[in-house]
Design an enzyme around this catalytic site. Sequence first.
Site, PDB file in Angstrom:
ATOM      1  N   GLY A 232       0.849  -1.185   0.000  1.00  0.00           N
ATOM      2  CA  GLY A 232       0.000   0.000   0.000  1.00  0.00           C
ATOM      3  C   GLY A 232       0.881   1.229   0.000  1.00  0.00           C
TER       4      GLY A 232
ATOM      5  CD  GLN B 101       3.716   5.636   2.511  1.00  0.00           C
ATOM      6  OE1 GLN B 101       2.722   5.057   2.107  1.00  0.00           O
ATOM      7  NE2 GLN B 101       4.739   4.993   3.076  1.00  0.00           N
TER       8      GLN B 101
ATOM      9  CB  CYS C 168       5.925   2.096   7.340  1.00  0.00           C
ATOM     10  SG  CYS C 168       5.368   3.574   6.465  1.00  0.00           S
ATOM     11  CG  LEU C 169       6.714   1.026   1.263  1.00  0.00           C
ATOM     12  CD1 LEU C 169       6.082   1.349  -0.078  1.00  0.00           C
ATOM     13  CD2 LEU C 169       7.718  -0.105   1.129  1.00  0.00           C
TER      14      LEU C 169
ATOM     15  CG  HIS D 122       0.213   1.009   7.460  1.00  0.00           C
ATOM     16  ND1 HIS D 122       1.260   0.573   8.244  1.00  0.00           N
ATOM     17  CD2 HIS D 122       0.756   1.855   6.549  1.00  0.00           C
ATOM     18  CE1 HIS D 122       2.386   1.143   7.832  1.00  0.00           C
ATOM     19  NE2 HIS D 122       2.107   1.921   6.796  1.00  0.00           N
ATOM     20  CD  GLU D 123      -0.929   2.288   2.994  1.00  0.00           C
ATOM     21  OE1 GLU D 123      -0.600   3.474   2.823  1.00  0.00           O
ATOM     22  OE2 GLU D 123      -0.102   1.379   3.189  1.00  0.00           O
TER      23      GLU D 123
ATOM     24  CG  HIS E  79       0.732   6.440   5.665  1.00  0.00           C
ATOM     25  ND1 HIS E  79       1.908   6.990   6.116  1.00  0.00           N
ATOM     26  CD2 HIS E  79       1.011   5.137   5.386  1.00  0.00           C
ATOM     27  CE1 HIS E  79       2.855   6.062   6.120  1.00  0.00           C
ATOM     28  NE2 HIS E  79       2.339   4.930   5.684  1.00  0.00           N
TER      29      HIS E  79
HETATM   30 ZN    ZN Z   1       3.299   3.133   5.644  1.00  0.00          ZN
END
Ligand code: ZN
Length: 216
Positions: free
Chosen positions: A77, A82, A125-126, A167-168, A171
């Site tokens: 995701g 991001q 997380c990226l 999670h998204e 963000h």
């Molecule tokens: Zn993340």
Amino acid sequence: MSIFDNTDNPVWVQGKLLASYPQLAPRARRGTVADVTVIGTPVLHRSLTPVTEFGTPELRQLIDDMFVTMYVAQGVGLAANQIGVDSRVFVFDCPDDDGNRFVGHIINPEITVIGEAVVTDNEGCLSVPGPSASVTRPAAAAVAGYDETGEPITIDGTGYFARCLAHETDHLNGTLYVDHLADKTRAAVLREMEKTKSEVFAERAARAARINTVSS
Ligand code: ZN
């Protein structure tokens, strides 16, 4: 065979079950790989602005760019902040615990937790490249929002996909998974990130070069 050719595995795309679908969402081919913002970048830590104009080339391009960036970073995701964009949009290509795959995007999502069951599991997380840590999330959740044309859409999921939806959505409200951790654990995660992030960035750069080759 290209990663953009159909395979026979059923996939839920924008909430609809398709009998066949490629390994990567085809729209990723139109996207440009962006750098993923890292914890500490201001746009990751504030609530994002709702989208008010739908069906624009800019919105379509944003989603294309987010898909290809998510694939290159090997995420399930990705939220708009991001890649440094202040818009309430996220994309996903994520499995659940039962072997279902979900691909899509959602705009201005509102999340609803389904039931009371929770699952504590490892999460990364990226934007915190490298480490992961245990986070408790709802076992089932739904997000209601809009697609890029402004059509209302609801996406629901369980297990790992419910975790992704939570999670998204976090963000878009400026919350990272590390914000759910105890101070000591959070500090340990950030120390590990400092050690591993350059290696993660190098891997992403190598995959970005490869995907530009296959998609051209
Ligand atoms: Zn993340």
